[in-house]
Design a protein around this motif. Structure first.
Motif, PDB file in Angstrom:
ATOM      1  N   ALA A  25      14.123 -14.285  -8.156  1.00 50.70           N
ATOM      2  CA  ALA A  25      15.397 -13.711  -7.719  1.00 50.70           C
ATOM      3  C   ALA A  25      15.219 -12.529  -6.794  1.00 50.70           C
ATOM      4  CB  ALA A  25      16.212 -13.267  -8.941  1.00 50.70           C
ATOM      5  N   VAL A  26      14.043 -11.887  -6.786  1.00 50.05           N
ATOM      6  CA  VAL A  26      13.836 -10.699  -5.977  1.00 50.05           C
ATOM      7  C   VAL A  26      14.078 -10.929  -4.500  1.00 50.05           C
ATOM      8  CG1 VAL A  26      12.070  -9.085  -5.169  1.00 50.05           C
ATOM      9  CG2 VAL A  26      12.352  -9.500  -7.618  1.00 50.05           C
ATOM     10  N   PRO A  27      13.555 -12.001  -3.872  1.00 49.17           N
ATOM     11  CA  PRO A  27      13.793 -12.179  -2.444  1.00 49.17           C
ATOM     12  C   PRO A  27      15.262 -12.271  -2.086  1.00 49.17           C
ATOM     13  CG  PRO A  27      12.017 -13.614  -3.199  1.00 49.17           C
ATOM     14  CD  PRO A  27      12.667 -13.034  -4.415  1.00 49.17           C
ATOM     15  N   ALA A  28      16.105 -12.744  -2.990  1.00 50.63           N
ATOM     16  CA  ALA A  28      17.526 -12.895  -2.689  1.00 50.63           C
ATOM     17  C   ALA A  28      18.184 -11.553  -2.414  1.00 50.63           C
ATOM     18  CB  ALA A  28      18.232 -13.598  -3.840  1.00 50.63           C
ATOM     19  N   PHE A  29      17.632 -10.477  -2.968  1.00 45.52           N
ATOM     20  CA  PHE A  29      18.204  -9.163  -2.755  1.00 45.52           C
ATOM     21  C   PHE A  29      17.655  -8.508  -1.498  1.00 45.52           C
ATOM     22  CE2 PHE A  29      18.641  -9.874  -7.328  1.00 45.52           C
ATOM     23  CZ  PHE A  29      19.970  -9.564  -7.510  1.00 45.52           C
ATOM     24  N   ALA A  30      16.689  -9.128  -0.833  1.00 46.98           N
ATOM     25  CA  ALA A  30      16.048  -8.523   0.323  1.00 46.98           C
ATOM     26  C   ALA A  30      16.445  -9.192   1.625  1.00 46.98           C
ATOM     27  CB  ALA A  30      14.526  -8.570   0.149  1.00 46.98           C
ATOM     28  N   HIS A  31      17.437 -10.071   1.607  1.00 48.17           N
ATOM     29  CA  HIS A  31      17.876 -10.735   2.823  1.00 48.17           C
ATOM     30  C   HIS A  31      18.589  -9.755   3.747  1.00 48.17           C
ATOM     31  CE1 HIS A  31      16.573 -14.256   0.909  1.00 48.17           C
ATOM     32  NE2 HIS A  31      17.714 -14.715   0.432  1.00 48.17           N
ATOM     33  N   VAL A  32      18.630 -10.097   5.034  1.00 49.93           N
ATOM     34  CA  VAL A  32      19.508  -9.402   5.966  1.00 49.93           C
ATOM     35  C   VAL A  32      20.925  -9.897   5.685  1.00 49.93           C
ATOM     36  CG1 VAL A  32      20.131  -9.098   8.384  1.00 49.93           C
ATOM     37  CG2 VAL A  32      17.725  -9.116   7.715  1.00 49.93           C
ATOM     38  N   THR A  33      21.834  -8.981   5.418  1.00 53.36           N
ATOM     39  CA  THR A  33      23.189  -9.351   5.012  1.00 53.36           C
ATOM     40  C   THR A  33      24.216  -8.594   5.834  1.00 53.36           C
ATOM     41  OG1 THR A  33      23.144  -7.670   3.273  1.00 53.36           O
ATOM     42  CG2 THR A  33      22.511  -9.915   2.649  1.00 53.36           C
ATOM     43  N   VAL A  34      25.478  -9.030   5.724  1.00 53.18           N
ATOM     44  CA  VAL A  34      26.591  -8.328   6.353  1.00 53.18           C
ATOM     45  C   VAL A  34      27.491  -7.793   5.243  1.00 53.18           C
ATOM     46  CG1 VAL A  34      27.924 -10.478   6.592  1.00 53.18           C
ATOM     47  CG2 VAL A  34      28.485  -8.508   8.014  1.00 53.18           C
ATOM     48  N   THR A  35      27.877  -6.524   5.366  1.00 56.03           N
ATOM     49  CA  THR A  35      28.660  -5.835   4.336  1.00 56.03           C
ATOM     50  C   THR A  35      29.875  -5.158   4.961  1.00 56.03           C
ATOM     51  OG1 THR A  35      26.611  -5.384   3.130  1.00 56.03           O
ATOM     52  CG2 THR A  35      28.546  -4.151   2.479  1.00 56.03           C
ATOM     53  N   PRO A  36      31.077  -5.359   4.425  1.00 60.88           N
ATOM     54  CA  PRO A  36      31.419  -6.308   3.362  1.00 60.88           C
ATOM     55  C   PRO A  36      31.237  -7.735   3.842  1.00 60.88           C
ATOM     56  CG  PRO A  36      33.405  -5.436   4.367  1.00 60.88           C
ATOM     57  CD  PRO A  36      32.286  -4.667   4.958  1.00 60.88           C
ATOM     58  N   ASP A  37      31.211  -8.665   2.899  1.00 58.26           N
ATOM     59  CA  ASP A  37      30.955 -10.053   3.279  1.00 58.26           C
ATOM     60  C   ASP A  37      32.239 -10.870   3.417  1.00 58.26           C
ATOM     61  OD1 ASP A  37      31.682 -10.159   0.659  1.00 58.26           O
ATOM     62  OD2 ASP A  37      29.939 -11.291  -0.040  1.00 58.26           O
ATOM     63  N   THR A  38      33.412 -10.223   3.357  1.00 58.86           N
ATOM     64  CA  THR A  38      34.685 -10.918   3.558  1.00 58.86           C
ATOM     65  C   THR A  38      35.576 -10.080   4.469  1.00 58.86           C
ATOM     66  OG1 THR A  38      35.689  -9.922   1.595  1.00 58.86           O
ATOM     67  CG2 THR A  38      34.612 -12.071   1.311  1.00 58.86           C
ATOM     68  N   ALA A  39      36.437 -10.784   5.223  1.00 58.90           N
ATOM     69  CA  ALA A  39      37.394 -10.121   6.102  1.00 58.90           C
ATOM     70  C   ALA A  39      38.546 -11.086   6.347  1.00 58.90           C
ATOM     71  CB  ALA A  39      36.740  -9.704   7.415  1.00 58.90           C
ATOM     72  N   ALA A  40      39.692 -10.534   6.756  1.00 54.65           N
ATOM     73  CA  ALA A  40      40.885 -11.349   6.961  1.00 54.65           C
ATOM     74  C   ALA A  40      40.861 -11.993   8.343  1.00 54.65           C
ATOM     75  CB  ALA A  40      42.134 -10.493   6.803  1.00 54.65           C
ATOM     76  N   LYS A  41      41.330 -13.210   8.401  1.00 51.49           N
ATOM     77  CA  LYS A  41      41.426 -13.916   9.676  1.00 51.49           C
ATOM     78  C   LYS A  41      42.415 -13.199  10.599  1.00 51.49           C
ATOM     79  CE  LYS A  41      40.490 -18.488   7.659  1.00 51.49           C
ATOM     80  NZ  LYS A  41      40.992 -19.868   7.451  1.00 51.49           N
ATOM     81  N   GLY A  42      42.064 -13.155  11.872  1.00 49.20           N
ATOM     82  CA  GLY A  42      42.936 -12.548  12.857  1.00 49.20           C
ATOM     83  C   GLY A  42      42.957 -11.034  12.854  1.00 49.20           C
ATOM     84  N   ALA A  43      42.187 -10.412  11.970  1.00 54.65           N
ATOM     85  CA  ALA A  43      42.200  -8.954  11.842  1.00 54.65           C
ATOM     86  C   ALA A  43      40.979  -8.342  12.524  1.00 54.65           C
ATOM     87  CB  ALA A  43      42.234  -8.553  10.374  1.00 54.65           C
ATOM     88  N   TYR A  44      41.006  -7.025  12.638  1.00 58.19           N
ATOM     89  CA  TYR A  44      39.837  -6.273  13.077  1.00 58.19           C
ATOM     90  C   TYR A  44      39.112  -5.767  11.830  1.00 58.19           C
ATOM     91  CZ  TYR A  44      41.416  -6.218  17.946  1.00 58.19           C
ATOM     92  OH  TYR A  44      41.783  -6.578  19.211  1.00 58.19           O
ATOM     93  N   SER A  45      37.788  -5.772  11.874  1.00 56.21           N
ATOM     94  CA  SER A  45      37.024  -5.346  10.701  1.00 56.21           C
ATOM     95  C   SER A  45      35.758  -4.637  11.151  1.00 56.21           C
ATOM     96  CB  SER A  45      36.660  -6.555   9.833  1.00 56.21           C
ATOM     97  OG  SER A  45      35.919  -6.160   8.694  1.00 56.21           O
ATOM     98  N   THR A  46      35.380  -3.603  10.410  1.00 53.00           N
ATOM     99  CA  THR A  46      34.105  -2.921  10.641  1.00 53.00           C
ATOM    100  C   THR A  46      33.124  -3.372   9.571  1.00 53.00           C
ATOM    101  OG1 THR A  46      35.168  -0.992  11.634  1.00 53.00           O
ATOM    102  CG2 THR A  46      32.938  -0.700  10.789  1.00 53.00           C
ATOM    103  N   VAL A  47      32.028  -3.962  10.008  1.00 52.70           N
ATOM    104  CA  VAL A  47      31.008  -4.460   9.090  1.00 52.70           C
ATOM    105  C   VAL A  47      29.676  -3.802   9.427  1.00 52.70           C
ATOM    106  CG1 VAL A  47      32.205  -6.670   8.821  1.00 52.70           C
ATOM    107  CG2 VAL A  47      30.417  -6.434  10.559  1.00 52.70           C
ATOM    108  N   SER A  48      28.754  -3.871   8.487  1.00 56.28           N
ATOM    109  CA  SER A  48      27.416  -3.330   8.693  1.00 56.28           C
ATOM    110  C   SER A  48      26.384  -4.415   8.412  1.00 56.28           C
ATOM    111  CB  SER A  48      27.159  -2.125   7.788  1.00 56.28           C
ATOM    112  OG  SER A  48      27.990  -1.042   8.127  1.00 56.28           O
ATOM    113  N   PHE A  49      25.441  -4.556   9.316  1.00 53.67           N
ATOM    114  CA  PHE A  49      24.321  -5.462   9.085  1.00 53.67           C
ATOM    115  C   PHE A  49      23.225  -4.667   8.371  1.00 53.67           C
ATOM    116  CE2 PHE A  49      26.606  -7.309  12.655  1.00 53.67           C
ATOM    117  CZ  PHE A  49      26.713  -8.631  12.246  1.00 53.67           C
ATOM    118  N   LYS A  50      22.978  -5.045   7.131  1.00 55.31           N
ATOM    119  CA  LYS A  50      22.020  -4.326   6.287  1.00 55.31           C
ATOM    120  C   LYS A  50      20.665  -5.003   6.394  1.00 55.31           C
ATOM    121  CE  LYS A  50      21.353  -2.751   1.513  1.00 55.31           C
ATOM    122  NZ  LYS A  50      21.919  -2.762   0.143  1.00 55.31           N
TER     123      LYS A  50
END
Length: 263
Positions: A25-50
């Motif tokens: 399970a350890v590698p699953a926590f070390a992936h490159v991810t986007v946070t938050p991982d949900t956003a509304a369609k048609g909206a503007y959102s600020t995300v972070s690539f971790k």
């Protein structure tokens, strides 16, 4: 075999199995991810690539994030990250997009961060503002490349599939949810539009007071408290005087000494 030895072996097997599960399970926590991982369609959102550094003795020195061109995003802006330089690559669209600000025929297709360093055991977040997000898909995947100073390149480009196990190197994926109804849409069901209270309209449940009214009320309260405290002090002084001269209090005569009659 004795029962105690069997219990010991069972405990050992269980411990090894638990360790294997944790290691898997350890590698699953070390992936490159986007946070938050949900956003509304048609909206503007600020995300972070971790981006975490997974190497034992190498630093991450470059991160490339590819934005989908089949569902382009009209507006992309980047928050500066200390120590890192961001380079934006744009692509001419085969079909221009129509936005509130006009027609857009180019869109950002890749962002590259370089010049910084992510040491082993550390991570860095790269914030990006995106919008408006497409309304005709349920997710956006951002294929990413992570480059280490020893020459290793990890390609986070595998698209997760519903109902399938997570791939070894999944691409950061942003899930898109249904847009929330606007206030007008909510009011349409009852025949009236929901309106926010204006600054000139006072709520009947909350009295509106000015700063001067508040100051006057505070002064009055302090004055009343002062009067009460003064009355209590006078009463306490009279009571204490009577206790010091019980004979005079009983006969009405003056106490001995040069201080004069008691009050």
């Amino acid at each position: 075999m004795s029962s105690s030895r069997m219990r010991g072996r069972a405990a050992t097997v269980a411990a090894l199995a638990g360790t294997a599960v944790l290691l898997a399970a350890v590698p699953a926590f070390a992936h490159v991810t986007v946070t938050p991982d949900t956003a509304a369609k048609g909206a503007y959102s600020t995300v972070s690539f971790k981006v975490p550094d997974e190497e034992d003795s190498a630093n991450t020195v470059k991160v490339e994030v590819n934005l989908p061109t089949d569902h382009p995003i009209a507006s992309v802006s980047i928050e500066p990250v200390p120590g890192w330089t961001a380079q934006v690559t744009t692509t001419k669209l085969a079909t221009p997009m129509k936005t509130d600000d006009g027609t857009v025929d180019q869109a950002v297709s890749k962002i590259t961060w370089s010049g910084g360093k992510i040491a082993p055991g550390q991570f860095q977040q790269f914030p990006v503002s995106l919008g408006p997000l497409p309304a005709d898909v349920d997710s956006l995947s951002f294929k990413a490349l992570q480059t280490y100073d020893n020459g290793d390149v990890v390609r986070w480009i595998e698209i997760p599939q519903a109902g399938q196990p997570e791939p070894q190197n999944p691409a950061p994926t942003l899930k898109l949810t249904a847009a929330e109804p606007s206030g007008d849409a909510a009011g349409a069901g009852t025949g009236t539009a929901a309106a926010a209270p204006s600054a000139d309209t006072a709520s009947p449940l909350v009295p509106v007071t000015s700063a001067a009214d508040s100051s006057d009320g505070t002064a009055r309260a302090l004055g009343i408290v002062g009067i009460v405290v003064g009355v209590i002090g006078v009463g306490f002084g009279v009571f204490a005087g009577r206790r010091r001269n019980p004979a005079g209090a009983a006969t009405g005569g003056a106490p001995d000494g040069p201080s004069g009659p008691a009050v």
